[in-house]
Scaffold this motif. Structure first.
Motif, short mmCIF file in Angstrom:
data_model
loop_
_atom_site.label_atom_id
_atom_site.label_comp_id
_atom_site.label_asym_id
_atom_site.label_seq_id
_atom_site.Cartn_x
_atom_site.Cartn_y
_atom_site.Cartn_z
N SER A 128 7.41 -1.23 0.85
CA SER A 128 8.79 -1.02 0.39
C SER A 128 9.14 0.43 0.03
O SER A 128 10.31 0.73 -0.16
CB SER A 128 9.08 -1.93 -0.81
OG SER A 128 8.32 -1.56 -1.94
N ASP A 129 8.15 1.32 -0.09
CA ASP A 129 8.38 2.75 -0.35
C ASP A 129 9.03 2.97 -1.72
O ASP A 129 8.32 3.31 -2.67
CB ASP A 129 9.21 3.39 0.78
CG ASP A 129 8.94 4.88 0.95
OD1 ASP A 129 8.05 5.41 0.28
OD2 ASP A 129 9.62 5.50 1.79
N ASP A 130 10.35 2.83 -1.80
CA ASP A 130 11.09 3.03 -3.05
C ASP A 130 12.07 1.88 -3.20
O ASP A 130 13.28 2.04 -2.94
CB ASP A 130 11.81 4.38 -3.01
CG ASP A 130 10.84 5.53 -2.87
OD1 ASP A 130 10.20 5.90 -3.86
OD2 ASP A 130 10.68 6.03 -1.73
N ASP A 145 0.82 7.47 5.77
CA ASP A 145 2.01 6.84 5.20
C ASP A 145 3.21 7.15 6.08
O ASP A 145 3.48 8.32 6.39
CB ASP A 145 2.19 7.31 3.75
CG ASP A 145 0.99 6.86 2.90
OD1 ASP A 145 0.67 5.65 2.98
OD2 ASP A 145 0.37 7.70 2.22
N HIS A 146 3.88 6.12 6.53
CA HIS A 146 4.94 6.14 7.55
C HIS A 146 4.26 6.26 8.93
O HIS A 146 3.88 5.26 9.50
CB HIS A 146 6.00 7.23 7.32
CG HIS A 146 6.82 7.02 6.10
ND1 HIS A 146 7.68 5.95 5.95
CD2 HIS A 146 6.92 7.73 4.95
CE1 HIS A 146 8.26 6.02 4.77
NE2 HIS A 146 7.81 7.08 4.14
N GLY A 147 4.18 7.48 9.50
CA GLY A 147 3.51 7.65 10.79
C GLY A 147 4.32 7.19 11.99
O GLY A 147 3.81 7.21 13.12
N ALA A 155 -1.98 10.35 3.20
CA ALA A 155 -0.92 11.36 3.25
C ALA A 155 0.30 10.81 3.98
O ALA A 155 0.16 10.12 4.99
CB ALA A 155 -1.41 12.62 3.94
N HIS A 156 1.49 11.15 3.46
CA HIS A 156 2.72 10.93 4.22
C HIS A 156 2.71 11.89 5.41
O HIS A 156 2.47 13.10 5.23
CB HIS A 156 3.95 11.24 3.37
CG HIS A 156 4.32 10.19 2.37
ND1 HIS A 156 3.45 9.69 1.47
CD2 HIS A 156 5.50 9.53 2.16
CE1 HIS A 156 4.07 8.78 0.72
NE2 HIS A 156 5.32 8.65 1.12
N ALA A 157 2.96 11.38 6.59
CA ALA A 157 3.06 12.23 7.78
C ALA A 157 3.80 11.47 8.86
O ALA A 157 3.62 10.27 9.03
CB ALA A 157 1.68 12.64 8.28
N LEU A 165 0.81 -1.23 0.00
CA LEU A 165 0.00 0.00 0.00
C LEU A 165 0.84 1.27 0.00
O LEU A 165 0.28 2.38 -0.02
CB LEU A 165 -0.91 0.00 1.24
CG LEU A 165 -1.78 -1.25 1.41
CD1 LEU A 165 -2.57 -1.17 2.72
CD2 LEU A 165 -2.72 -1.44 0.23
N HIS A 166 2.15 1.13 0.03
CA HIS A 166 3.03 2.31 0.05
C HIS A 166 4.25 2.02 -0.80
O HIS A 166 5.25 1.49 -0.30
CB HIS A 166 3.40 2.65 1.51
CG HIS A 166 4.23 3.89 1.66
ND1 HIS A 166 4.41 4.52 2.87
CD2 HIS A 166 4.95 4.62 0.76
CE1 HIS A 166 5.19 5.57 2.73
NE2 HIS A 166 5.54 5.66 1.44
N MET A 167 4.13 2.33 -2.08
CA MET A 167 5.22 2.09 -3.02
C MET A 167 5.09 3.14 -4.11
O MET A 167 4.05 3.25 -4.75
CB MET A 167 5.09 0.69 -3.62
CG MET A 167 6.33 0.12 -4.22
SD MET A 167 6.77 0.81 -5.81
CE MET A 167 5.25 0.53 -6.72
N HIS A 168 6.13 3.97 -4.25
CA HIS A 168 6.16 5.01 -5.29
C HIS A 168 6.69 4.38 -6.56
O HIS A 168 7.83 3.89 -6.57
CB HIS A 168 7.05 6.16 -4.85
CG HIS A 168 6.67 6.76 -3.53
ND1 HIS A 168 5.91 7.89 -3.41
CD2 HIS A 168 6.92 6.34 -2.25
CE1 HIS A 168 5.73 8.17 -2.13
NE2 HIS A 168 6.32 7.24 -1.40
N ILE A 169 5.90 4.40 -7.63
CA ILE A 169 6.32 3.66 -8.82
C ILE A 169 7.65 4.19 -9.37
O ILE A 169 8.48 3.40 -9.84
CB ILE A 169 5.19 3.62 -9.88
CG1 ILE A 169 5.47 2.53 -10.91
CG2 ILE A 169 4.98 4.97 -10.54
CD1 ILE A 169 5.47 1.12 -10.38
ZN ZN Z 1 6.71 7.12 0.62
#
Ligand code: ZN
Ligand code: HPA
Length: 352
Positions: free
Chosen positions: A289-291, A232-234, A208-210, A28-32
């Motif tokens: 995995s984020d990036d 996202d993160h938190g 939102a990333h926060a 749910l958190h992966m920047h293409i």
């Molecule tokens: Zn991210």
């Protein structure tokens, strides 16, 4: 939701690596753009005649030594400059989805950063059509369902976010929601209050990333001003007891990214990561995995590394996978099917 099998606590630590790999999960958190491997950056640069300030794949990889979020973002935006055509965006997303399938990802909600491309003269349609085609084909080709979330770059202005939303509206059916990413500190969520209000009116999901590098107050703003459905993160929430209670009571999902946090020096030593504490406090955390091309691994690498470093158990693994389905924006019948698949895998390991 199918409950965890009673025998779950019989699954021993030596079984964990195989269990973590085999269990179905949603990402749910992966920047293409963060899935662009150095080899693909060079291949696309060649295909498109784009000059890169690195002599080789190895030289580029050597540059992946980050001190904080901004030092990463500078290289990440430079890497994305090789993306020009619809085919480029399609190839990138297809490569990610094929890789995710090998990690037993059954569903992915994928971030994309259109402003990184439109400000270089690439049209919104080029970006969205390429990514969307890969997502549409993924159930048949990779056995993964996939959806897109459009992220606004928070270091840019509210006005630019509104213009981006305007450009994206002709493609409204190709994305399920909006997010907020890029440089966090100094760009609080409330800067985008009106944009997100408009997005909610349009029926878009909102995340939102926060609290990646920013303070707990940014998480409060994401919840109460943006009305984010996921954070996202938190991970900075642990510094605010009232916020922890709120996140637990409202079952607000946190999309945690352990290797990202390690590489960007949020938790330089993964043994100090607070994922286990978040779960044990009853928060709805997930692993992502984020990036992955920049931070040393895809989602299973994140699971393996954080479990090895922090001593979590099979019960934590079940909770994380289960949370990933519940936190997704997928239809209830899909969630029910994934929960059954999860229970099957855990029953198999408990019986082994
Ligand atoms: Zn991210
Ligand atoms: N944080 C903020 N912006 C980002 C990230 C991140 O981890 N990855 C890509 N854009």
């Amino acid at each position: 939701m199918t409950p965890a099998p009673d025998a779950i606590d019989r699954i021993a630590p030596p079984q964990l690596p195989a269990l973590l790999a085999a269990m179905p999960k949603a990402e749910l958190h992966m920047h293409i753009e963060g899935s662009l491997e150095p080899e693909m950056i060079f291949a696309l640069a060649r295909r498109n005649g784009v000059a890169l300030p690195y002599a080789s794949v190895d030289a580029l990889r050597q540059a992946y030594a980050f001190s904080d979020l901004q030092s990463f973002l500078d290289i990440y935006y430079a890497g994305a400059s090789v993306l020009l055509t619809e085919q480029d965006f399609y190839d990138m997303a297809r490569a990610y989805l094929a890789r995710a399938a090998t990690d037993n990802v059954v569903h992915a909600e994928i971030f994309f950063d259109p402003q990184t491309h439109t400000e270089r003269g690439v049209s919104m349609g080029t970006v969205v059509h390429g990514l969307s085609r890969a997502c549409r084909e993924a159930p048949a080709q990779q056995g993964v369902s996939a959806a897109l979330i459009l992220c606004f770059l928070r270091h840019l202005s509210e006005q630019q976010a509104f213009e981006t939303l305007e450009q994206a509206l002709p493609f409204r059916d190709h994305f399920i929601g909006v997010g907020l990413d890029s440089s966090e500190v100094g760009h609080p969520p409330e800067k985008f209050a009106r944009v997100f209000a408009r997005c909610r009116e349009l029926g878009l999901h909102v995340v939102a990333h926060a609290g990646e590098e920013g303070p707990p107050d940014y998480i409060w703003q994401a919840l109460d001003v943006l009305r984010a459905e996921r954070i996202d993160h938190g991970v900075q929430a642990v510094h605010d007891a009232a916020l922890m209670a709120r996140l637990a009571a409202d079952r607000v999902p946190l999309t945690v990214c352990p290797l990202s946090n390690q590489k960007l020096r949020v938790f330089p030593d993964l043994a100090d990561h607070n994922l286990k504490a978040l779960l044990d406090a009853g928060l709805m955390a997930t692993v992502n995995s984020d990036d992955p091309a920049y931070f040393g691994g895809y989602v299973n690498d994140n699971f393996q590394a954080v479990f090895a470093a922090t001593g979590m158990t099979a019960r934590h693994a079940w909770q994380l996978a289960s949370n990933s389905f519940d936190a997704s924006f997928a239809p209830p019948e899909d969630k029910a099917r994934w929960h059954r698949q999860l229970a099957d895998v855990f029953s198999r390991f408990a019986a082994a």
